[in-house]
Motif scaffolding. Structure first.
Motif, PDB file in Angstrom:
ATOM      1  N   ALA A  79       0.827  -1.205   0.000  1.00 47.67           N
ATOM      2  CA  ALA A  79       0.000   0.000   0.000  1.00 47.67           C
ATOM      3  C   ALA A  79       0.864   1.259   0.000  1.00 47.67           C
ATOM      4  O   ALA A  79       0.603   2.211  -0.757  1.00 47.67           O
ATOM      5  CB  ALA A  79      -0.928  -0.004   1.214  1.00 47.67           C
ATOM      6  N   ASN A  80       1.904   1.272   0.815  1.00 52.30           N
ATOM      7  CA  ASN A  80       2.744   2.464   0.897  1.00 52.30           C
ATOM      8  C   ASN A  80       3.576   2.665  -0.366  1.00 52.30           C
ATOM      9  O   ASN A  80       3.786   3.808  -0.799  1.00 52.30           O
ATOM     10  CB  ASN A  80       3.622   2.402   2.145  1.00 52.30           C
ATOM     11  N   TRP A  81       4.037   1.584  -0.968  1.00 52.56           N
ATOM     12  CA  TRP A  81       4.694   1.716  -2.274  1.00 52.56           C
ATOM     13  C   TRP A  81       3.699   2.260  -3.307  1.00 52.56           C
ATOM     14  O   TRP A  81       4.042   3.105  -4.127  1.00 52.56           O
ATOM     15  CB  TRP A  81       5.225   0.369  -2.737  1.00 52.56           C
ATOM     16  N   GLY A  82       2.466   1.747  -3.251  1.00 54.24           N
ATOM     17  CA  GLY A  82       1.457   2.201  -4.203  1.00 54.24           C
ATOM     18  C   GLY A  82       1.138   3.674  -4.053  1.00 54.24           C
ATOM     19  O   GLY A  82       1.002   4.400  -5.050  1.00 54.24           O
ATOM     20  N   VAL A  83       1.025   4.143  -2.806  1.00 53.36           N
ATOM     21  CA  VAL A  83       0.773   5.565  -2.562  1.00 53.36           C
ATOM     22  C   VAL A  83       1.922   6.401  -3.115  1.00 53.36           C
ATOM     23  O   VAL A  83       1.703   7.438  -3.767  1.00 53.36           O
ATOM     24  CB  VAL A  83       0.598   5.830  -1.049  1.00 53.36           C
ATOM     25  N   PHE A  84       3.142   5.952  -2.877  1.00 57.46           N
ATOM     26  CA  PHE A  84       4.311   6.675  -3.391  1.00 57.46           C
ATOM     27  C   PHE A  84       4.251   6.803  -4.912  1.00 57.46           C
ATOM     28  O   PHE A  84       4.429   7.889  -5.468  1.00 57.46           O
ATOM     29  CB  PHE A  84       5.595   5.954  -2.973  1.00 57.46           C
ATOM     30  N   LEU A  85       3.990   5.699  -5.588  1.00 55.28           N
ATOM     31  CA  LEU A  85       3.969   5.725  -7.050  1.00 55.28           C
ATOM     32  C   LEU A  85       2.806   6.550  -7.581  1.00 55.28           C
ATOM     33  O   LEU A  85       2.947   7.274  -8.579  1.00 55.28           O
ATOM     34  CB  LEU A  85       3.902   4.296  -7.592  1.00 55.28           C
ATOM     35  N   ALA A  86       1.649   6.451  -6.924  1.00 53.20           N
ATOM     36  CA  ALA A  86       0.477   7.208  -7.381  1.00 53.20           C
ATOM     37  C   ALA A  86       0.701   8.707  -7.246  1.00 53.20           C
ATOM     38  O   ALA A  86       0.241   9.497  -8.078  1.00 53.20           O
ATOM     39  CB  ALA A  86      -0.762   6.781  -6.593  1.00 53.20           C
ATOM     40  N   ARG A  87       1.420   9.105  -6.200  1.00 52.78           N
ATOM     41  CA  ARG A  87       1.608  10.532  -5.944  1.00 52.78           C
ATOM     42  C   ARG A  87       2.807  11.129  -6.675  1.00 52.78           C
ATOM     43  O   ARG A  87       2.847  12.338  -6.909  1.00 52.78           O
ATOM     44  CB  ARG A  87       1.734  10.779  -4.438  1.00 52.78           C
ATOM     45  N   THR A  88       3.786  10.312  -7.051  1.00 54.40           N
ATOM     46  CA  THR A  88       4.995  10.855  -7.674  1.00 54.40           C
ATOM     47  C   THR A  88       5.144  10.502  -9.149  1.00 54.40           C
ATOM     48  O   THR A  88       5.843  11.209  -9.881  1.00 54.40           O
ATOM     49  CB  THR A  88       6.258  10.356  -6.946  1.00 54.40           C
ATOM     50  N   GLY A  89       4.513   9.387  -9.580  1.00 51.92           N
ATOM     51  CA  GLY A  89       4.718   8.939 -10.952  1.00 51.92           C
ATOM     52  C   GLY A  89       6.155   8.542 -11.234  1.00 51.92           C
ATOM     53  O   GLY A  89       6.605   8.532 -12.383  1.00 51.92           O
ATOM     54  N   ALA A  90       6.897   8.181 -10.179  1.00 53.16           N
ATOM     55  CA  ALA A  90       8.328   7.907 -10.318  1.00 53.16           C
ATOM     56  C   ALA A  90       8.640   6.782 -11.301  1.00 53.16           C
ATOM     57  O   ALA A  90       9.656   6.826 -11.997  1.00 53.16           O
ATOM     58  CB  ALA A  90       8.918   7.573  -8.943  1.00 53.16           C
ATOM     59  N   SER A  91       7.768   5.782 -11.362  1.00 56.28           N
ATOM     60  CA  SER A  91       8.084   4.617 -12.203  1.00 56.28           C
ATOM     61  C   SER A  91       8.173   4.965 -13.684  1.00 56.28           C
ATOM     62  O   SER A  91       8.802   4.242 -14.458  1.00 56.28           O
ATOM     63  CB  SER A  91       7.061   3.508 -11.986  1.00 56.28           C
ATOM     64  N   SER A  92       7.552   6.068 -14.091  1.00 56.18           N
ATOM     65  CA  SER A  92       7.609   6.453 -15.504  1.00 56.18           C
ATOM     66  C   SER A  92       9.027   6.844 -15.926  1.00 56.18           C
ATOM     67  O   SER A  92       9.337   6.880 -17.117  1.00 56.18           O
ATOM     68  CB  SER A  92       6.650   7.614 -15.776  1.00 56.18           C
ATOM     69  N   LYS A  93       9.887   7.143 -14.947  1.00 51.78           N
ATOM     70  CA  LYS A  93      11.262   7.558 -15.248  1.00 51.78           C
ATOM     71  C   LYS A  93      12.266   6.438 -15.050  1.00 51.78           C
ATOM     72  O   LYS A  93      13.461   6.634 -15.277  1.00 51.78           O
ATOM     73  CB  LYS A  93      11.632   8.754 -14.363  1.00 51.78           C
ATOM     74  N   TRP A  94      11.793   5.271 -14.615  1.00 54.10           N
ATOM     75  CA  TRP A  94      12.709   4.163 -14.373  1.00 54.10           C
ATOM     76  C   TRP A  94      13.132   3.523 -15.688  1.00 54.10           C
ATOM     77  O   TRP A  94      12.341   3.455 -16.642  1.00 54.10           O
ATOM     78  CB  TRP A  94      12.047   3.101 -13.499  1.00 54.10           C
ATOM     79  N   ASP A  95      14.362   3.008 -15.726  1.00 54.62           N
ATOM     80  CA  ASP A  95      14.788   2.277 -16.917  1.00 54.62           C
ATOM     81  C   ASP A  95      14.119   0.913 -16.927  1.00 54.62           C
ATOM     82  O   ASP A  95      13.601   0.438 -15.904  1.00 54.62           O
ATOM     83  CB  ASP A  95      16.316   2.150 -16.968  1.00 54.62           C
ATOM     84  N   ALA A  96      14.143   0.283 -18.085  1.00 55.87           N
ATOM     85  CA  ALA A  96      13.411  -0.971 -18.266  1.00 55.87           C
ATOM     86  C   ALA A  96      13.912  -2.069 -17.337  1.00 55.87           C
ATOM     87  O   ALA A  96      13.122  -2.879 -16.833  1.00 55.87           O
ATOM     88  CB  ALA A  96      13.514  -1.428 -19.719  1.00 55.87           C
ATOM     89  N   ALA A  97      15.209  -2.093 -17.081  1.00 58.65           N
ATOM     90  CA  ALA A  97      15.774  -3.148 -16.241  1.00 58.65           C
ATOM     91  C   ALA A  97      15.251  -3.049 -14.815  1.00 58.65           C
ATOM     92  O   ALA A  97      14.802  -4.052 -14.234  1.00 58.65           O
ATOM     93  CB  ALA A  97      17.302  -3.068 -16.253  1.00 58.65           C
ATOM     94  N   PHE A  98      15.268  -1.835 -14.244  1.00 52.95           N
ATOM     95  CA  PHE A  98      14.780  -1.711 -12.865  1.00 52.95           C
ATOM     96  C   PHE A  98      13.274  -1.887 -12.818  1.00 52.95           C
ATOM     97  O   PHE A  98      12.746  -2.484 -11.872  1.00 52.95           O
ATOM     98  CB  PHE A  98      15.162  -0.369 -12.241  1.00 52.95           C
ATOM     99  N   ARG A  99      12.570  -1.391 -13.823  1.00 52.89           N
ATOM    100  CA  ARG A  99      11.118  -1.562 -13.845  1.00 52.89           C
ATOM    101  C   ARG A  99      10.765  -3.046 -13.810  1.00 52.89           C
ATOM    102  O   ARG A  99       9.825  -3.457 -13.121  1.00 52.89           O
ATOM    103  CB  ARG A  99      10.527  -0.896 -15.090  1.00 52.89           C
ATOM    104  N   GLY A 100      11.539  -3.859 -14.518  1.00 53.93           N
ATOM    105  CA  GLY A 100      11.303  -5.298 -14.518  1.00 53.93           C
ATOM    106  C   GLY A 100      11.588  -5.927 -13.164  1.00 53.93           C
ATOM    107  O   GLY A 100      10.826  -6.785 -12.695  1.00 53.93           O
ATOM    108  N   ARG A 101      12.650  -5.498 -12.512  1.00 52.29           N
ATOM    109  CA  ARG A 101      12.977  -6.038 -11.184  1.00 52.29           C
ATOM    110  C   ARG A 101      11.932  -5.632 -10.159  1.00 52.29           C
ATOM    111  O   ARG A 101      11.548  -6.426  -9.298  1.00 52.29           O
ATOM    112  CB  ARG A 101      14.377  -5.571 -10.745  1.00 52.29           C
ATOM    113  N   PHE A 102      11.482  -4.395 -10.258  1.00 48.23           N
ATOM    114  CA  PHE A 102      10.449  -3.931  -9.337  1.00 48.23           C
ATOM    115  C   PHE A 102       9.156  -4.715  -9.546  1.00 48.23           C
ATOM    116  O   PHE A 102       8.513  -5.154  -8.589  1.00 48.23           O
ATOM    117  CB  PHE A 102      10.203  -2.438  -9.533  1.00 48.23           C
ATOM    118  N   ALA A 103       8.761  -4.915 -10.801  1.00 47.11           N
ATOM    119  CA  ALA A 103       7.540  -5.672 -11.097  1.00 47.11           C
ATOM    120  C   ALA A 103       7.632  -7.091 -10.552  1.00 47.11           C
ATOM    121  O   ALA A 103       6.656  -7.634 -10.007  1.00 47.11           O
ATOM    122  CB  ALA A 103       7.291  -5.689 -12.607  1.00 47.11           C
ATOM    123  N   ALA A 104       8.812  -7.705 -10.692  1.00 47.26           N
ATOM    124  CA  ALA A 104       8.998  -9.062 -10.188  1.00 47.26           C
ATOM    125  C   ALA A 104       8.893  -9.105  -8.664  1.00 47.26           C
ATOM    126  O   ALA A 104       8.324 -10.042  -8.093  1.00 47.26           O
ATOM    127  CB  ALA A 104      10.351  -9.609 -10.634  1.00 47.26           C
TER     128      ALA A 104
END
Length: 206
Positions: A79-104
Motif C-alpha cells: 500500500a505504501n509503495w502504491g501511494v508513493f507511485l500514485a503521488r509521484t509517478g516515479a516509475s515512468s522515469k525508471w529504466d526498463a531493467a529496474f522496472r522489470g525487477r520492481f515488477a517481479a
C-alpha cells in the motif's frame, strides 16, 4: 523517519533495511514500521528522492528476516509503495531493467500475501483480512493486474460487511480504527475506479 514511538535518523536509505543498524529500536512496532515503509506517505513530499532510493534498496537486496514478510506487513508495504507511485509517478522515469525487477518483486510479494491471508476466526481476525485485500488491490494497481484486482475486491467487499455496521461504523467501536479503516476502504474504492474492479466500484456506489 517517523516510526511508531520515535523517529530515526538513518545513515542511508539502504541502512533502513538492515536490522543490525537498529540497536536503538527494541520496540517491535518501530521495527515493523520500517519493514512496512510506513513513513513514505508522510515524508515523500519533501523527500521523494530519498523515498525512491529506499524502495530501490529493497528491490536490489530484499531483507531475509521473516518478520519482513508477515502478511499484515506485506500488505502495508504494498500500500505504501502504491501511494508513493500514485503521488509521484516515479516509475515512468525508471529504466526498463529496474522496472522489470520492481515488477517481479511486487509480484513476489502479492503471491506471498495471497498465500497467507489472515483469517483467524470471527473473534481474532479484526481488520487484518480487509487490510490484506487492500494490499492486494494496491499490488494489482501497481501491476495493472485486473484479475488480481477483482479477487482482492471480493475480499474487501466481504470484509466490509463483516467488520462494519450498515451505517458505516466499525462494529468493534474503536475510534482510532474507525479512521484507519475508513481511510483503507476509501483507498480501495479509488483503486477500483482506476482499475475497473467492478464488484468493489459497484459496492461503493450503493
Amino acid at each position: 523517519i517517523p516510526l511508531a514511538s520515535r523517529t530515526l535518523a538513518p545513515k542511508s536509505a539502504a541502512s533502513l533495511l538492515r536490522p543490525i543498524e537498529w540497536p536503538e529500536l527494541p520496540d517491535a512496532e518501530d521495527r515493523d514500521a520500517l519493514w512496512r515503509f510506513a513513513a513514505l506517505p508522510q515524508i515523500l513530499d519533501g523527500a521523494s528522492s530519498f523515498c525512491e532510493t529506499w524502495i530501490r534498496a529493497w528491490v536490489e537486496a530484499p531483507p531475509k528476516e521473516a518478520d519482513a514478510y508477515q502478511p499484515y506487513t506485506v500488505a502495508e508495504r504494498l500500500a505504501n509503495w502504491g501511494v508513493f507511485l500514485a503521488r509521484t509517478g516515479a516509475s515512468s522515469k525508471w529504466d526498463a531493467a529496474f522496472r522489470g525487477r520492481f515488477a517481479a518483486e511486487v509480484r513476489r510479494q502479492c503471491e506471498n500475501l495471497a498465500a497467507n491471508l489472515e483469517y483467524y476466526g470471527e473473534a481474532l481476525t479484526g481488520n487484518h483480512l480487509s487490510n490484506d485485500g487492500r494490499g492486494l488491490l494496491w499490488g494489482a494497481r501497481i501491476r495493472g493486474d485486473h484479475s488480481l484486482a477483482e479477487w482482492a475486491a471480493k475480499i474487501v467487499v466481504g470484509e466490509y460487511s463483516r467488520i462494519m455496521q450498515p451505517e458505516g461504523m466499525l462494529r468493534e467501536g474503536s475510534s482510532h480504527y474507525q479512521f484507519l479503516i475508513t481511510r483503507n476502504f476509501l483507498e480501495c474504492l479509488w483503486i477500483s475506479e482506476k482499475l475497473g474492479a467492478g464488484e468493489l466500484a459497484k459496492f461503493g456506489h450503493e
